[in-house]
Design an enzyme around this catalytic site. Structure first.
Site, PDB file in Angstrom:
ATOM      1  N   ASP A  64       0.724  -1.291  -0.081  1.00 10.03           N
ATOM      2  CA  ASP A  64      -0.055   0.065   0.056  1.00 10.03           C
ATOM      3  C   ASP A  64       0.675   1.266   0.060  1.00 10.03           C
ATOM      4  OD1 ASP A  64      -1.940  -1.806   0.237  1.00 10.03           O
ATOM      5  OD2 ASP A  64      -2.902  -1.207   2.189  1.00 10.03           O
ATOM      6  N   LYS A 113      -6.928  -5.154  -3.192  1.00 10.87           N
ATOM      7  CA  LYS A 113      -7.713  -5.459  -1.987  1.00 10.87           C
ATOM      8  C   LYS A 113      -8.708  -4.199  -1.639  1.00 10.87           C
ATOM      9  CE  LYS A 113      -4.134  -4.085   1.220  1.00 10.87           C
ATOM     10  NZ  LYS A 113      -4.587  -3.179   1.971  1.00 10.87           N
ATOM     11  N   CYS A 160      -2.047  -2.429   7.508  1.00 16.32           N
ATOM     12  CA  CYS A 160      -2.095  -3.148   6.621  1.00 16.32           C
ATOM     13  C   CYS A 160      -0.835  -4.091   6.544  1.00 16.32           C
ATOM     14  CB  CYS A 160      -2.144  -2.572   5.073  1.00 16.32           C
ATOM     15  SG  CYS A 160      -3.915  -1.744   5.157  1.00 16.32           S
TER      16      CYS A 160
END
Length: 194
Positions: free
Chosen positions: A14, A100, A139
């Site tokens: 991310d 995701k 995350c």
């Protein structure tokens, strides 16, 4: 559980504009993760080892957004500038992208949650992952813990992660939790010497 370098993949978590300084959910100093991740991505690619990059790809009405009762401001909405990877991140040719959080009604902190990441790693013969990115306490933590639950050797690059730290110390607590779960904590210099 020590990883076998020959069967270990790099998972970049991310590193998107909305999680970088100035973004909707910017991690303080988050851009510091980019140079070590670039170095490791280059080294993994040069050695013929898999490089994968996860990204939040949210619809505009995602359940994690405050307007839908979630905890976060809108971020990483598909097609926006905030969704894009940080400009300084250099992903090698052939990097596998893992999206995701694509369903409005389901949150997904982990790169394994609702994706084919585990299947892709298995098909590539991977027994371990090296993880870095954003954010340590969300995350990265979820991806590392799910990697261990998948039976993988997991190494977390402590100099290539950054924490949100909504509660002071969240990042350090997340690293301790990952270590407790069997993750190896080390630096990018140890894995990918300059």
């Amino acid at each position: 559980m020590q990883p076998d370098p020959a069967t270990t993949a790099l998972v970049i978590v991310d590193v998107q504009n909305d999680f970088l300084p100035g973004g909707a959910l910017g991690v303080p100093g988050g851009d510091a993760v980019i140079p070590p991740l670039n170095r490791c991505a280059s080294a993994f690619a040069a050695a013929g080892r898999p490089v994968l990059a996860t990204r939040d790809r949210h619809p505009p009405d995602h359940c994690s957004f405050r307007a839908q009762g979630g905890p976060w401001p809108p971020h990483c909405v598909d097609g926006t500038e905030g969704f894009a990877f940080g400009a300084g991140l250099v992903l090698p040719e052939g990097t596998t992208l893992i999206d995701k959080g694509t369903r409005a009604d389901a949150d997904a902190y982990s790169g394994f949650d609702g994706t084919d990441l585990a299947a892709r790693l298995r098909s590539a013969g991977c027994t371990g992952i090296v993880v870095g990115g954003l954010a340590t306490d969300y995350c990265v933590r979820a991806t590392a813990l799910d990697g261990r639950a998948e039976g993988l050797a997991v190494t977390v690059l402590t100099d290539a992660v950054g924490a949100v730290d909504i509660q002071p110390g969240d990042g350090e607590r997340a690293l301790a939790e990952m270590a407790e779960a069997g993750c190896t904590l080390t630096t990018s210099e140890e894995i990918c010497p300059a």
